[in-house]
Design a protein around this motif. Structure first.
Motif, PDB file in Angstrom:
ATOM      1  N   LEU A 110     -71.031  69.036 126.821  1.00 59.46           N
ATOM      2  CA  LEU A 110     -72.462  69.346 126.911  1.00 59.46           C
ATOM      3  C   LEU A 110     -72.641  70.724 127.544  1.00 59.46           C
ATOM      4  O   LEU A 110     -71.901  71.103 128.459  1.00 59.46           O
ATOM      5  CB  LEU A 110     -73.172  68.290 127.765  1.00 59.46           C
ATOM      6  N   THR A 111     -73.621  71.462 127.058  1.00 63.18           N
ATOM      7  CA  THR A 111     -73.886  72.778 127.629  1.00 63.18           C
ATOM      8  C   THR A 111     -74.609  72.624 128.959  1.00 63.18           C
ATOM      9  O   THR A 111     -75.116  71.542 129.285  1.00 63.18           O
ATOM     10  CB  THR A 111     -74.778  73.610 126.702  1.00 63.18           C
ATOM     11  N   ALA A 112     -74.620  73.715 129.708  1.00 72.34           N
ATOM     12  CA  ALA A 112     -75.294  73.687 131.007  1.00 72.34           C
ATOM     13  C   ALA A 112     -76.770  73.320 130.821  1.00 72.34           C
ATOM     14  O   ALA A 112     -77.345  72.545 131.589  1.00 72.34           O
ATOM     15  CB  ALA A 112     -75.165  75.036 131.692  1.00 72.34           C
ATOM     16  N   ARG A 113     -77.368  73.857 129.772  1.00 66.51           N
ATOM     17  CA  ARG A 113     -78.776  73.591 129.506  1.00 66.51           C
ATOM     18  C   ARG A 113     -79.007  72.109 129.218  1.00 66.51           C
ATOM     19  O   ARG A 113     -79.921  71.486 129.747  1.00 66.51           O
ATOM     20  CB  ARG A 113     -79.171  74.463 128.296  1.00 66.51           C
ATOM     21  N   GLU A 114     -78.104  71.542 128.415  1.00 61.59           N
ATOM     22  CA  GLU A 114     -78.219  70.118 128.084  1.00 61.59           C
ATOM     23  C   GLU A 114     -78.069  69.256 129.342  1.00 61.59           C
ATOM     24  O   GLU A 114     -78.775  68.252 129.510  1.00 61.59           O
ATOM     25  CB  GLU A 114     -77.165  69.736 127.038  1.00 61.59           C
ATOM     26  N   MET A 115     -77.156  69.657 130.198  1.00 62.50           N
ATOM     27  CA  MET A 115     -76.987  68.913 131.448  1.00 62.50           C
ATOM     28  C   MET A 115     -78.256  68.999 132.292  1.00 62.50           C
ATOM     29  O   MET A 115     -78.682  68.014 132.907  1.00 62.50           O
ATOM     30  CB  MET A 115     -75.794  69.457 132.248  1.00 62.50           C
ATOM     31  N   GLU A 116     -78.863  70.178 132.313  1.00 64.96           N
ATOM     32  CA  GLU A 116     -80.112  70.343 133.085  1.00 64.96           C
ATOM     33  C   GLU A 116     -81.196  69.421 132.537  1.00 64.96           C
ATOM     34  O   GLU A 116     -81.928  68.774 133.304  1.00 64.96           O
ATOM     35  CB  GLU A 116     -80.596  71.796 133.002  1.00 64.96           C
ATOM     36  N   VAL A 117     -81.284  69.387 131.202  1.00 65.44           N
ATOM     37  CA  VAL A 117     -82.285  68.522 130.584  1.00 65.44           C
ATOM     38  C   VAL A 117     -82.052  67.072 131.016  1.00 65.44           C
ATOM     39  O   VAL A 117     -82.961  66.374 131.462  1.00 65.44           O
ATOM     40  CB  VAL A 117     -82.239  68.648 129.047  1.00 65.44           C
ATOM     41  N   LEU A 118     -80.775  66.643 130.926  1.00 68.84           N
ATOM     42  CA  LEU A 118     -80.455  65.262 131.298  1.00 68.84           C
ATOM     43  C   LEU A 118     -80.819  64.995 132.759  1.00 68.84           C
ATOM     44  O   LEU A 118     -81.360  63.939 133.102  1.00 68.84           O
ATOM     45  CB  LEU A 118     -78.965  64.998 131.084  1.00 68.84           C
ATOM     46  N   GLN A 119     -80.494  65.974 133.610  1.00 68.90           N
ATOM     47  CA  GLN A 119     -80.740  65.758 135.034  1.00 68.90           C
ATOM     48  C   GLN A 119     -82.227  65.638 135.339  1.00 68.90           C
ATOM     49  O   GLN A 119     -82.654  64.794 136.130  1.00 68.90           O
ATOM     50  CB  GLN A 119     -80.112  66.891 135.853  1.00 68.90           C
ATOM     51  N   LEU A 120     -83.030  66.470 134.688  1.00 68.57           N
ATOM     52  CA  LEU A 120     -84.483  66.403 134.929  1.00 68.57           C
ATOM     53  C   LEU A 120     -85.055  65.100 134.399  1.00 68.57           C
ATOM     54  O   LEU A 120     -85.893  64.466 135.049  1.00 68.57           O
ATOM     55  CB  LEU A 120     -85.172  67.620 134.312  1.00 68.57           C
ATOM     56  N   VAL A 121     -84.608  64.704 133.221  1.00 74.70           N
ATOM     57  CA  VAL A 121     -85.097  63.439 132.665  1.00 74.70           C
ATOM     58  C   VAL A 121     -84.690  62.294 133.585  1.00 74.70           C
ATOM     59  O   VAL A 121     -85.472  61.386 133.866  1.00 74.70           O
ATOM     60  CB  VAL A 121     -84.552  63.231 131.235  1.00 74.70           C
ATOM     61  N   ALA A 122     -83.449  62.368 134.065  1.00 72.30           N
ATOM     62  CA  ALA A 122     -82.962  61.308 134.953  1.00 72.30           C
ATOM     63  C   ALA A 122     -83.850  61.178 136.175  1.00 72.30           C
ATOM     64  O   ALA A 122     -83.998  60.094 136.738  1.00 72.30           O
ATOM     65  CB  ALA A 122     -81.526  61.602 135.376  1.00 72.30           C
ATOM     66  N   LEU A 144     -89.981  65.221 128.663  1.00 72.21           N
ATOM     67  CA  LEU A 144     -89.412  66.371 127.960  1.00 72.21           C
ATOM     68  C   LEU A 144     -90.385  67.545 127.971  1.00 72.21           C
ATOM     69  O   LEU A 144     -89.964  68.706 127.967  1.00 72.21           O
ATOM     70  CB  LEU A 144     -89.032  65.978 126.532  1.00 72.21           C
ATOM     71  N   VAL A 145     -91.678  67.238 127.985  1.00 68.93           N
ATOM     72  CA  VAL A 145     -92.676  68.318 128.038  1.00 68.93           C
ATOM     73  C   VAL A 145     -92.562  69.049 129.374  1.00 68.93           C
ATOM     74  O   VAL A 145     -92.547  70.287 129.447  1.00 68.93           O
ATOM     75  CB  VAL A 145     -94.099  67.751 127.840  1.00 68.93           C
ATOM     76  N   GLU A 146     -92.463  68.265 130.450  1.00 71.78           N
ATOM     77  CA  GLU A 146     -92.315  68.879 131.774  1.00 71.78           C
ATOM     78  C   GLU A 146     -91.000  69.645 131.876  1.00 71.78           C
ATOM     79  O   GLU A 146     -90.931  70.739 132.448  1.00 71.78           O
ATOM     80  CB  GLU A 146     -92.359  67.788 132.863  1.00 71.78           C
ATOM     81  N   VAL A 147     -89.956  69.061 131.289  1.00 73.98           N
ATOM     82  CA  VAL A 147     -88.643  69.720 131.300  1.00 73.98           C
ATOM     83  C   VAL A 147     -88.753  71.078 130.634  1.00 73.98           C
ATOM     84  O   VAL A 147     -88.241  72.085 131.141  1.00 73.98           O
ATOM     85  CB  VAL A 147     -87.594  68.838 130.587  1.00 73.98           C
ATOM     86  N   ALA A 148     -89.434  71.116 129.488  1.00 77.12           N
ATOM     87  CA  ALA A 148     -89.596  72.377 128.762  1.00 77.12           C
ATOM     88  C   ALA A 148     -90.281  73.408 129.646  1.00 77.12           C
ATOM     89  O   ALA A 148     -89.892  74.587 129.668  1.00 77.12           O
ATOM     90  CB  ALA A 148     -90.402  72.141 127.486  1.00 77.12           C
ATOM     91  N   LYS A 149     -91.275  72.946 130.388  1.00 70.26           N
ATOM     92  CA  LYS A 149     -92.002  73.861 131.266  1.00 70.26           C
ATOM     93  C   LYS A 149     -91.072  74.394 132.363  1.00 70.26           C
ATOM     94  O   LYS A 149     -91.015  75.598 132.617  1.00 70.26           O
ATOM     95  CB  LYS A 149     -93.188  73.104 131.907  1.00 70.26           C
ATOM     96  N   PHE A 150     -90.314  73.470 132.986  1.00 68.39           N
ATOM     97  CA  PHE A 150     -89.387  73.878 134.051  1.00 68.39           C
ATOM     98  C   PHE A 150     -88.367  74.886 133.554  1.00 68.39           C
ATOM     99  O   PHE A 150     -88.025  75.857 134.234  1.00 68.39           O
ATOM    100  CB  PHE A 150     -88.619  72.672 134.602  1.00 68.39           C
TER     101      PHE A 150
END
Lengths: 638, 229
Positions: free
Chosen positions: B169-181, B186-192
């Motif tokens: 997984l890319t660093a970005r994908e890991m960040e997405v997973l961590q925020l969702v966790a 996903l909308v908020e994640v996109a903003k972050f």
């Protein structure tokens, strides 16, 4: 030793026996062979003229001062005994008959001559490199000189051996041999071996073998005191015995012989104490008395006038020592018979073997014994030391074996203990797991009973009585499912913290709220992600939060609902008191019309609020609600 | 669009059919009630989307998902569950599922979920994200630091798993997973993360694909299944 098996004892006895045999056999062989062959060539009688030292010699003794006339003397002739106090030169005259065919095959063999001497054959001096006259001091070595044929003639020949000796220095002449060169040469070499080479070997052996004993003692001064005593005695004994091979006089006679005598006494005293202690005789008074005797005796040896030393030393020193030695050996023998151990028995055999040589040497020193003889004890003592070393090695081997066994035993015990402990832990873990599982099941059942169960039974009773419309059934079922989902939000394999559970709840409600046009916001304050509550408490929190949302949406017509968790303590210490949760608040903020304006129809008569208060009290927290026309803030502080 | 429904309960078969066929252009081409039937169907029938129930009378829907993935890699695979418990869902993702949905969802939610899948977006929620993160971290931690529960796998599997266990997984994908966790949508994640909501939604499917690829080795699938279920 008592713990050693019979086979171990037998092996040790065999080793000691082999050593004894190997050491004694050559001695016996050496002793037996030459004597008979040599007898015909022995010269046992001489005419002696004593010529005292000039100058100050006159005050030495009654016999000195003027040459004494020729007088017959039988050999050996130890001066200490036969000419006490004499210092000077003694001319020993012999007449030998030589057959014409033997002129080229004659040699002179002198087993012992002290201090040094010169030889004339028929008036011509007989010299040889390394011979009798070359060093100032000999007292314990044999001499051999081949007599050139030119010096002899058929018939009677005159031989004069001039022995020069210091007063009181164990000077003298042994019996001498004139005969075939080969025979005497062999006897000389054998004698050299016993008197010089073997002495070296014995002394070195004693010193080298005793060093490990001393080290053994150094490593454990108290526990190995016995070996320390024996090591000290042995080393002293070995070192002082080197005086037998000195070809010079290190100190004036007045100091040298007292030193030689005193050192022997000390070394023997150490060994006596060792023998006693080996039998567990720790006679403190006796040991002190022995030390006093050794000290006083040593002082006396030095104090005695040199002129009387040789006469007095045996009585002052050697004979008391011998008596003390006999007493100690006797005690040792008694102790060994009373409480025999293999070590004691083996050592006793070795020690008893020393009595003969000791008697022999004392007689030699006292002058009664043959002046010709080799000193025995220096040669026999290594036997005791070798035996002791073998016993020490045996001790060590046994100790090592015992330690090995002990280690094995300990390891086995540790392993067993570890197994027990693991089994105990495993059973405890199993019990705990079971207890946790039981608790979980009971909570789950209570949760389901209180939530889903109540709802479903109400629904069933309503349906039975036909009082419920289809829409209400749907609501009730939806509510039941909601309960189940809430249970799953609160717990699960990847739900560890309160924030996890709230995130689950938020994510589950979000699509539904979004579908009704309500936006949710999610705000996690710093330091709240590690808050962990019990499953039960988590469920309470989720129910409170869900109730707040329901109120906000259903009664307050909110468009935006914000979840916020934050720490309420001022200082944000991330690692404050491990295992203890920091105090925190959960806020559900909406932008609805407020409780007061909520339409009377949708208001639940305050039952929901009372429920939430009750739950927060059960959690040990406080629930407050602030509401005005611009919105409502529900605050759960824990 | 051609759909296949794998569901053993006749009621849910009917319900799902009804929801789907309500929408024009959607057509159910096959319905199966057990694994044997389903495995044959995924080989013989061409479809764009398959809806799989995991609990089948003669086995696990996971096997069906894997077969479907192998035979029709372009098709979307939607897991229909009663409760979206993360262990089963993540196991399904490792096998090749591209989405999951609660059966109880309203018809419009069904349709929305299917549309999202066809648009290339996979659903994700905190439980699933945390589970994936846990699995990835275990993989990256290497064998030495694997938790006890993970040691059930055979030594041979260890050797293969060492590299392929990390789905990359890319660093970005890991960040997405961590925020969702942590509960952010996903909308908020996109903003972050300064990305478009469309991009953040696409990440979930990319993650699913990587997980599936990383589990191609049978052993790894077993490992993750053991670790997860």
């Amino acid at each position: 030793m008592e713990t050693v098996g019979r086979s171990g004892a037998r092996r040790l006895a065999a080793v000691v026996g082999i050593i004894l045999a190997l050491l004694v056999a050559p001695l016996a062989a050496g002793w037996l062979t030459p004597a008979a062959n040599l007898a015909p060539w022995r010269l046992g009688d001489a005419a002696l003229t004593l010529v005292p030292d000039d100058g100050g010699s006159s005050d030495r003794g009654s016999l000195s001062g003027a040459p004494s006339p020729d007088s017959p003397v039988s050999l050996p002739d130890p001066w200490n005994r036969k000419h006490p106090g004499f210092g000077g030169t003694g001319h020993y005259r012999f007449t030998i008959r030589v057959e014409p065919d033997a002129l080229a095959d004659r040699a002179l063999y002198v087993p012992r001559l002290s201090n040094h001497g010169a030889i004339e054959i028929n008036g011509a001096p007989l010299t040889e490199p390394g011979g009798i006259g070359n060093a100032a001091w000999h007292w314990n070595r044999p001499f051999y000189l081949a007599i050139p044929a030119d010096n002899l003639h058929a018939g009677d020949n005159s031989i004069v051996i001039s022995v020069t000796g210091l007063a009181n220095s164990r000077a003298g002449l042994s019996d001498i041999y004139v005969g075939p060169r080969e025979l005497l040469g062999d006897a000389y070499r054998l004698r050299w071996f016993f008197q010089v080479d073997l002495l070296w070997i014995a002394n070195l052996t004693v010193v080298i073998l005793a060093v490990p004993l001393l080290f053994n003692w150094l490593r454990d001064p108290v526990g190995s005191a016995n070996y320390g005593l024996f090591g000290a005695g042995s080393i002293l004994f070995g070192l002082r015995n080197f005086h037998g091979v000195f070809d010079f006089l290190p100190l004036p006679v007045a100091y040298w012989w007292p030193l030689v005598s005193a050192s022997l006494g000390w070394s023997l005293c150490f060994i006596f104490v060792f023998l006693l202690r080996l039998c567990d005789y720790r006679w403190r008074a006796f040991e002190i008395a022995l030390a006093v005797f050794a000290t006083a005796g040593s002082i006396m040896l030095f104090a005695v006038p040199t002129a009387h030393f040789m006469a007095l030393a045996p009585w002052l020193w050697y004979i008391p020592l011998f008596v003390i030695g006999l007493f100690c050996v006797g005690a040792f023998a008694y102790g060994t018979f009373a409480r025999p151990t293999l070590h004691r028995v083996v050592l006793l055999i070795g020690v008893l073997g020393q009595i003969g040589p000791a008697v022999h040497d004392i007689l030699w020193i006292q002058g009664t014994g043959s002046f010709s003889s080799v000193l025995w004890m220096a040669l026999s003592f290594p036997l005791v030391l070798i035996i002791t070393s073998v016993l020490l090695a045996d001790d060590m081997a046994k100790t090592r074996a015992a330690l090995g066994n002990m280690n094995k035993l300990l390891e086995a015990r540790v392993a067993a203990a570890r197994r027990d402990l693991e089994a105990m832990y495993e059973s405890r873990r199993a019990t705990e797991r079971e207890a946790i599982g039981t608790q979980e099941r009971m909570r789950l059942m209570r949760d389901m009973h209180d939530g889903v169960g109540t709802r479903l039974s109400l629904l069933l009773s309503g349906l039975t009585r036909g009082e419920i419309a289809a829409g209400e059934v749907e609501d009730a079922v939806r509510g039941s499912l909601e309960e189940l989902h809430l249970l799953l939000d609160a717990r699960g394999p990847s739900t560890a913290t309160l924030a996890d559970a709230l995130a689950n709840l938020r994510y589950r409600l979000d699509p539904r709220l979004a579908a009704t046009g309500v936006e949710t916001r999610w705000e996690l304050g710093p330091g709240v992600e590690d808050i962990v509550l019990s499953a039960e408490a988590t469920l309470h929190v989720l129910r409170i939060v869900q109730e707040c949302i329901t109120n906000a949406v259903r009664h307050g017509q909110a468009r935006v609902v914000t979840f916020r968790i934050e720490r309420s303590d001022a200082t944000l210490q991330p690692d404050s008191a491990a295992g203890k949760n920091p105090s925190f608040v959960i806020l559900v903020i909406d932008d609805g019309v407020g409780i007061d304006k909520a339409s009377a129809l949708t208001r639940g008569g305050g039952r929901g609020l009372a429920n939430m208060r009750a739950r927060s009290e059960a959690l040990g927290g406080t629930f407050t609600l602030h509401s005005d026309a611009t919105g409502t803030v529900a605050r759960l502080a824990l | 669009m051609r759909l296949v429904v794998i569901e053993d309960d006749p009621y849910w078969q009917q319900a799902i059919r009804a929801i789907i066929e309500h929408r024009p252009g959607y057509r159910v081409v096959a319905t199966c009630g057990n694994v044997v039937q389903a495995l044959r169907t995924v080989q013989e029938t061409v479809f764009d989307l398959i809806i799989v129930d995991l609990g089948l009378p003669d086995g696990s829907g996971i096997d069906v998902i894997r077969a479907a993935r192998r035979h029709q890699p372009e098709a979307d695979i939607l897991v229909a569950t009663v409760f979206a418990d993360e262990a089963n869902v993540v196991a399904a993702i490792y096998a090749g599922a591209t989405g999951y949905l609660l059966k109880e969802s309203a018809p419009d939610q069904w349709i929305a979920a299917i549309d999202e899948l066809r648009a290339g977006n996979s659903p994700i929620d905190p439980k699933i994200a945390r589970h994936i993160l846990g699995a990835v971290q275990r993989g990256r931690g290497g064998m030495g630091r694997q938790p006890v529960g993970h040691q059930a796998q055979s030594p041979a599997a260890d050797g293969e798993a060492a590299d392929s266990d990390d789905p990359g997984l890319t660093a970005r994908e890991m960040e997405v997973l961590q925020l969702v966790a942590r509960g952010f949508t996903l909308v908020e994640v996109a903003k972050f993360l300064n990305m478009s909501p469309h991009t953040s939604r696409g990440h979930a499917k990319a993650i699913y694909r990587k997980l599936e690829v990383s589990s191609r080795g049978e052993a790894v699938f077993e490992a993750s299944a053991l670790g997860l279920i």
